[in-house]
Design a protein around this motif. Structure first.
Motif, mmCIF file in Angstrom:
data_model
loop_
_atom_site.group_PDB
_atom_site.id
_atom_site.type_symbol
_atom_site.label_atom_id
_atom_site.label_comp_id
_atom_site.label_asym_id
_atom_site.label_seq_id
_atom_site.Cartn_x
_atom_site.Cartn_y
_atom_site.Cartn_z
ATOM 1 N N SER A 1 0.843 -1.192 0.000
ATOM 2 C CA SER A 1 0.000 0.000 0.000
ATOM 3 C C SER A 1 0.875 1.237 0.000
ATOM 4 O O SER A 1 1.877 1.289 0.729
ATOM 5 N N LYS B 1 -4.945 1.274 3.021
ATOM 6 C CA LYS B 1 -5.777 0.715 1.950
ATOM 7 C C LYS B 1 -5.103 1.005 0.627
ATOM 8 O O LYS B 1 -3.965 1.434 0.600
ATOM 9 N N ASP B 2 -5.781 0.783 -0.463
ATOM 10 C CA ASP B 2 -5.245 0.989 -1.804
ATOM 11 C C ASP B 2 -4.087 0.029 -2.084
ATOM 12 O O ASP B 2 -3.064 0.395 -2.643
ATOM 13 N N ALA C 1 -5.347 -4.562 -8.314
ATOM 14 C CA ALA C 1 -5.582 -3.472 -7.365
ATOM 15 C C ALA C 1 -6.723 -3.839 -6.431
ATOM 16 O O ALA C 1 -7.661 -4.537 -6.831
ATOM 17 N N SER D 1 -12.251 -0.719 -5.613
ATOM 18 C CA SER D 1 -12.875 0.437 -4.978
ATOM 19 C C SER D 1 -13.853 1.091 -5.938
ATOM 20 O O SER D 1 -13.817 0.854 -7.144
ATOM 21 N N ARG E 1 -12.594 7.540 -2.440
ATOM 22 C CA ARG E 1 -12.792 6.176 -2.915
ATOM 23 C C ARG E 1 -13.311 5.331 -1.757
ATOM 24 O O ARG E 1 -12.860 5.470 -0.631
ATOM 25 N N TYR F 1 -13.563 1.516 -0.624
ATOM 26 C CA TYR F 1 -12.981 0.211 -0.951
ATOM 27 C C TYR F 1 -14.009 -0.876 -0.700
ATOM 28 O O TYR F 1 -14.613 -0.954 0.357
#
Length: 105
Positions: free
Chosen positions: A45, A60-61, A79, A82, A91, A93
């Motif tokens: 991340s 996150k991400d 990925a 999201s 965004r 998720y």
């Protein structure tokens, strides 16, 4: 109450008790290698990339990457899914961040 219903009830009680006691949840970058050593999967991340403080709460991400260690090639990347809400850049998720990761041969 049959065994299946009792199991669901126990899970629901444990889940609600855990949510009530929630604090910052850390999701560090994680990696795993397959049992025969051929494949490596990582989940990273950008929130964890900061050198000043290390892991961030609620990271996150995440980007997942599977690498073939024999020929040094990336097999796939993915990925963390999201959605973007209308009228905002935020965004949301749709999948939780990883706590651990496994890869098989």
């Amino acid at each position: 109450m049959n065994r299946w219903q009792m199991g669901v009830a126990v899970v629901a009680v444990v889940a609600s008790a855990a949510a009530a006691a929630a604090t910052d949840r850390y999701y560090p970058d994680v990696a795993a290698v397959s049992p025969n050593g051929r494949f490596r999967v990582t989940a990273t991340s950008p929130a964890n990339a900061s050198a000043d403080s290390g892991d961030r709460p609620f990271a996150k991400d995440f980007t997942y990457m599977l690498t073939d260690t024999v020929n040094k090639r990336t097999v796939w990347t993915r990925a963390q899914p999201s959605l973007r809400d209308k009228g905002t850049l935020e965004r949301r998720y749709t999948e939780g961040s990883p706590m651990m990761i496994f890869v098989s041969d």
